[in-house]
Design a protein around this motif. Structure first.
Motif, PDB file in Angstrom:
ATOM      1  N   TYR A   1       4.068   5.731  -5.403  1.00 18.60           N
ATOM      2  CA  TYR A   1       4.164   5.615  -6.861  1.00 18.60           C
ATOM      3  C   TYR A   1       3.106   6.477  -7.556  1.00 18.60           C
ATOM      4  O   TYR A   1       3.420   7.263  -8.453  1.00 18.60           O
ATOM      5  CB  TYR A   1       3.994   4.143  -7.241  1.00 18.60           C
ATOM      6  N   ASN A   2       1.864   6.371  -7.137  1.00 16.17           N
ATOM      7  CA  ASN A   2       0.801   7.149  -7.772  1.00 16.17           C
ATOM      8  C   ASN A   2       0.903   8.630  -7.433  1.00 16.17           C
ATOM      9  O   ASN A   2       0.532   9.478  -8.252  1.00 16.17           O
ATOM     10  CB  ASN A   2      -0.569   6.605  -7.347  1.00 16.17           C
TER      11      ASN A   2
ATOM     12  N   GLN B   1      -5.507  13.962 -12.315  1.00 15.15           N
ATOM     13  CA  GLN B   1      -6.185  13.898 -11.021  1.00 15.15           C
ATOM     14  C   GLN B   1      -6.589  12.480 -10.629  1.00 15.15           C
ATOM     15  O   GLN B   1      -6.825  12.209  -9.457  1.00 15.15           O
ATOM     16  CB  GLN B   1      -7.427  14.791 -11.033  1.00 15.15           C
ATOM     17  N   THR B   2      -6.668  11.567 -11.603  1.00 10.90           N
ATOM     18  CA  THR B   2      -7.045  10.195 -11.274  1.00 10.90           C
ATOM     19  C   THR B   2      -6.053   9.581 -10.300  1.00 10.90           C
ATOM     20  O   THR B   2      -6.435   8.841  -9.385  1.00 10.90           O
ATOM     21  CB  THR B   2      -7.111   9.351 -12.557  1.00 10.90           C
ATOM     22  N   TYR B   3      -4.761   9.884 -10.460  1.00  6.69           N
ATOM     23  CA  TYR B   3      -3.749   9.336  -9.570  1.00  6.69           C
ATOM     24  C   TYR B   3      -3.909   9.894  -8.157  1.00  6.69           C
ATOM     25  O   TYR B   3      -3.740   9.173  -7.169  1.00  6.69           O
ATOM     26  CB  TYR B   3      -2.355   9.653 -10.108  1.00  6.69           C
ATOM     27  N   LEU B   4      -4.217  11.199  -8.041  1.00  2.52           N
ATOM     28  CA  LEU B   4      -4.408  11.786  -6.711  1.00  2.52           C
ATOM     29  C   LEU B   4      -5.637  11.175  -6.033  1.00  2.52           C
ATOM     30  O   LEU B   4      -5.608  10.867  -4.832  1.00  2.52           O
ATOM     31  CB  LEU B   4      -4.562  13.302  -6.830  1.00  2.52           C
TER      32      LEU B   4
ATOM     33  N   LEU C   1       0.831  -1.211   0.000  1.00  3.54           N
ATOM     34  CA  LEU C   1       0.000   0.000   0.000  1.00  3.54           C
ATOM     35  C   LEU C   1       0.861   1.255   0.000  1.00  3.54           C
ATOM     36  O   LEU C   1       0.568   2.224  -0.722  1.00  3.54           O
ATOM     37  CB  LEU C   1      -0.915  -0.007   1.229  1.00  3.54           C
ATOM     38  N   LEU C   2       1.942   1.265   0.789  1.00  7.68           N
ATOM     39  CA  LEU C   2       2.816   2.437   0.826  1.00  7.68           C
ATOM     40  C   LEU C   2       3.487   2.659  -0.520  1.00  7.68           C
ATOM     41  O   LEU C   2       3.599   3.806  -0.992  1.00  7.68           O
ATOM     42  CB  LEU C   2       3.871   2.245   1.924  1.00  7.68           C
TER      43      LEU C   2
END
Length: 669
Positions: free
Chosen positions: A219-220, A230-233, A213-214
């Motif tokens: 990475y994202n 914004q999809t990554y955020l 998870l970290l």
């Protein structure tokens, strides 16, 4: 002998009248439910060969105290002791009334001398208050999710109590449980050694899970900072909310992050699922682009999600109804319906969403059932199903991200092709400008010749034509100025063209489509290779391998560094794959590049032919590269998408060491 055993023995007695036997059988059948209901729970038996014993519903008695005022002395009195009921005879083995106190009575017998200590473990870490009363009358252990972690004798995420068992003795233990939500009486008895092994395995797997998870968060987040999508955020926020939910569900958050703040623990337990619902909807709408594909359904989805979140917050703060968790099903179902509609409309990334979140939806259903107190499907697999489902989701969405990057790469290649065409057109225009300049120069020379002849022939007309010639000169000066600007523009275009060609060559090296000639243009000589290797080796700063000093000066060899404290000299190739390389470093770079890009499937015969080296030399170097690749894959920071140059930093060979005394001798010489 109990009443049931009396009738059973009566049936075995011979010589009794048949009418009496029939009457005894009928009376036994009529009284059997009451006998079963009133008899004590089965005794839990432990032996030296056992590792654990589950608390089955038929192995303990339950007494509900709605007032929460009963004490241990009162529940042991005959009046209350007769009201204990076996858990298997209850309609449901859950705490149906949040806020009420539930007393559990366990009988444990040790069959033989026990070489290990035994412990009672209660699985649900959300119990607000847990009081354990030892059988020997010692002071009770009172702890729970509503108390600091320091109240627990063992700092463990679940509730753990030690049992003082004695050989061939049956001991009775009492537990007092209070919870603000519906939950079950899940637990087990564990021996000390299997419990320690279980701790190591469980915490190791949970550590790996939170490590994944970290990594996904970092990475994202980096992708969002570099790309700005914004999809990554939103995905980062979704992963963080999932992490918070996992930390509250498995109890690790209370154990490690907020052990002294039980109030915060209760807030997170109640609010983490609500936050997960909000961030999941926030991320899913952006990923599926429902505002563009399904605008009407997107408005409904937004309204239903916000309404559900508001009702769930109201229930957590004020209403406190155990059935409010069913509201999670409405927005989750609507989101999946939207994903299916978007996929049917031809939006291909939606299929990854459906695949990635299928197991997540099932694990959320298990979570809702546990919150409702339904333990039919509760097991170790269902409790940790969300962890497994989220890892699967990470893998699938990573593949989707790779496909998306491939689409972006194809678009970039097409854009580069268009750029090359534009550069060719600009080059053609440049050629036309050069021809025009030549024509202008020829015209200027012709005009000068004509002017000289006219001056010789028509000296009398010189004064009359002076103004005309001056005007023509001014026009020529303007034309020269324009030509100068055009020449500067042409030079700039040439520089851009050379830079683009260099970038294209570099891109071809990275895409594994380059021969040795083109590779040599990127790394033309030994100095360029050493420069690149030194920058790669000391990218994170210099530190002396002998004394740890961080300041250095240049050594006598090119690109070597000497410690200013102990005068230890380290060359650019030391502690790398190229240390003591017996052939050209350029060929060594190219050999490492070929072997890495072909994933080790590059024969020494072909390498000998390409590099014009002996096959034995190529075979030996290939083995070093393959060993470096193997060690790199086992490294903790290994990334499948990393470049071939990471293998150059392999330091398995013995590094060359230049003693400070020798360096001092060379310096004085």
């Amino acid at each position: 002998m109990t009443f049931a055993r009396f009738f059973l023995s009566l049936r075995r007695v011979g010589g009794l009248p048949p009418l009496l036997i029939l009457f005894g059988n009928l009376l036994f059948l009529l009284l059997l439910p009451a006998l079963v209901k009133g008899q004590a729970a089965d005794t839990l038996r432990v032996a030296p060969g056992l590792a654990e014993v589950f608390l089955a519903p038929g192995s303990y008695d339950v007494l509900e105290d709605p007032t929460g005022q009963l004490t241990l002395g009162q529940v042991r009195q005959p009046r209350w002791a007769r009201q204990f009921r076996r858990a298997s005879s209850l309609p449901t083995t859950t705490m149906e009334h949040p806020g009420a106190a539930y007393w559990l009575r366990l009988r444990v017998r040790a069959d033989g001398a026990l070489a290990q200590h035994w412990y009672l473990e209660m699985f649900d870490s959300h119990l607000n208050e847990v009081a354990f009363f030892p059988a020997n009358g010692a002071a009770p252990t009172i702890t729970g999710a509503g108390r600091p972690l320091s109240t627990r004798k063992f700092p463990y995420k679940n509730f753990l109590f030690q049992l003082a068992l004695r050989d061939q003795q049956t001991q009775t233990y009492f537990l007092r449980l209070v919870s603000s939500s519906k939950t079950t009486f899940l637990g087990r008895l564990r021996a000390e050694q299997p419990l320690a092994v279980h701790f190591q395995t469980e915490y190791g797997l949970l550590g790996a899970f939170y490590g994944v998870l970290l990594i996904m968060v970092v990475y994202n987040l980096c992708l969002y900072l570099f790309i700005g999508e914004q999809t990554y955020l939103r995905y980062v926020l979704y992963v963080l909310s999932c992490s918070l939910l996992f930390l509250s569900e498995d109890g690790l958050g209370f154990q490690y992050l907020w052990p002294h703040h039980p109030a915060i623990n209760e807030v997170i337990i109640a609010g983490a699922p609500i936050l997960l619902l909000f961030t999941f909807s926030f991320y899913a709408r952006q990923f599926l682009d429902t505002a563009q594909h399904l605008p009407r359904l997107d408005r409904w989805l937004q309204a239903v999600t916000l309404g559900s979140v508001a009702v769930l917050v109201l229930n957590a703060v004020w209403i406190r109804s155990g059935w409010a968790v069913l509201l999670y099903l409405v927005p989750y179902s609507l989101i999946y319906y939207a994903a299916f509609r978007v996929w049917r409309r031809g939006y291909r990334p939606a299929r990854f969403f459906l695949l990635a979140h299928a197991l997540v939806a099932l694990s959320v259903l298990f979570l809702i059932l546990r919150r409702l107190g339904i333990d039919t499907f509760t097991s170790t697999g269902t409790v940790y199903s969300m962890n497994v489902a989220f890892v699967v989701e990470v893998v699938v969405l990573s593949y989707a991200l790779g496909e998306k990057i491939k689409v972006i790469k194809d678009a970039t290649i097409r854009t580069q092709g268009k750029l090359v065409k534009q550069l060719r057109k600009k080059h053609a225009v440049q050629q036309q400008l050069v021809e025009q300049l030549h024509q202008n120069q020829d015209l200027q020379n012709q005009l000068n010749t004509e002017l000289e002849s006219l001056v010789a022939q028509r000296t009398t007309e010189l004064s009359q034509q002076g103004e005309t010639i001056a005007a023509q000169n001014r026009e020529l000066l303007q034309a020269n100025g324009l030509l100068a600007l055009q020449s500067a523009a042409i030079e700039q275009l040439n520089q851009n063209l050379r830079r683009d060609l260099q970038e294209v060559k570099t891109a071809r090296v990275l895409s594994k489509e380059v021969d040795f000639g083109e590779f040599s243009q990127i790394y033309p000589d030994k100095d360029a290779c050493l420069t690149y290797l030194a920058n790669l080796k000391w990218a994170n700063g210099y530190q002396c391998r002998k004394c740890g000093h961080e300041k250095y000066c240049d050594g006598r060899e090119p690109h070597s560094r000497r410690c200013t404290k102990c005068r230890y000299v380290e060359s650019a190739t030391a502690y790398t794959l190229l240390q003591k390389c017996k052939f050209s470093i350029i060929k060594a770079f190219y050999a490492a590049f070929l072997i890495y890009t072909h994933q080790g499937n590059y024969s020494s015969q072909e390498l000998s032919r390409v590099l014009d080296l002996r096959q034995g030399t190529c075979w030996s170097f290939s083995q070093k590269v393959l060993e470096a690749m193997r060690r790199r894959r086992q490294a903790p920071d290994f990334d499948e998408n990393e470049g071939w140059t990471h293998t150059l930093l392999d330091d398995a060979t013995t590094a060359e060491v230049e003693e400070p005394a020798a360096e001092s001798a060379n310096t004085s010489a």
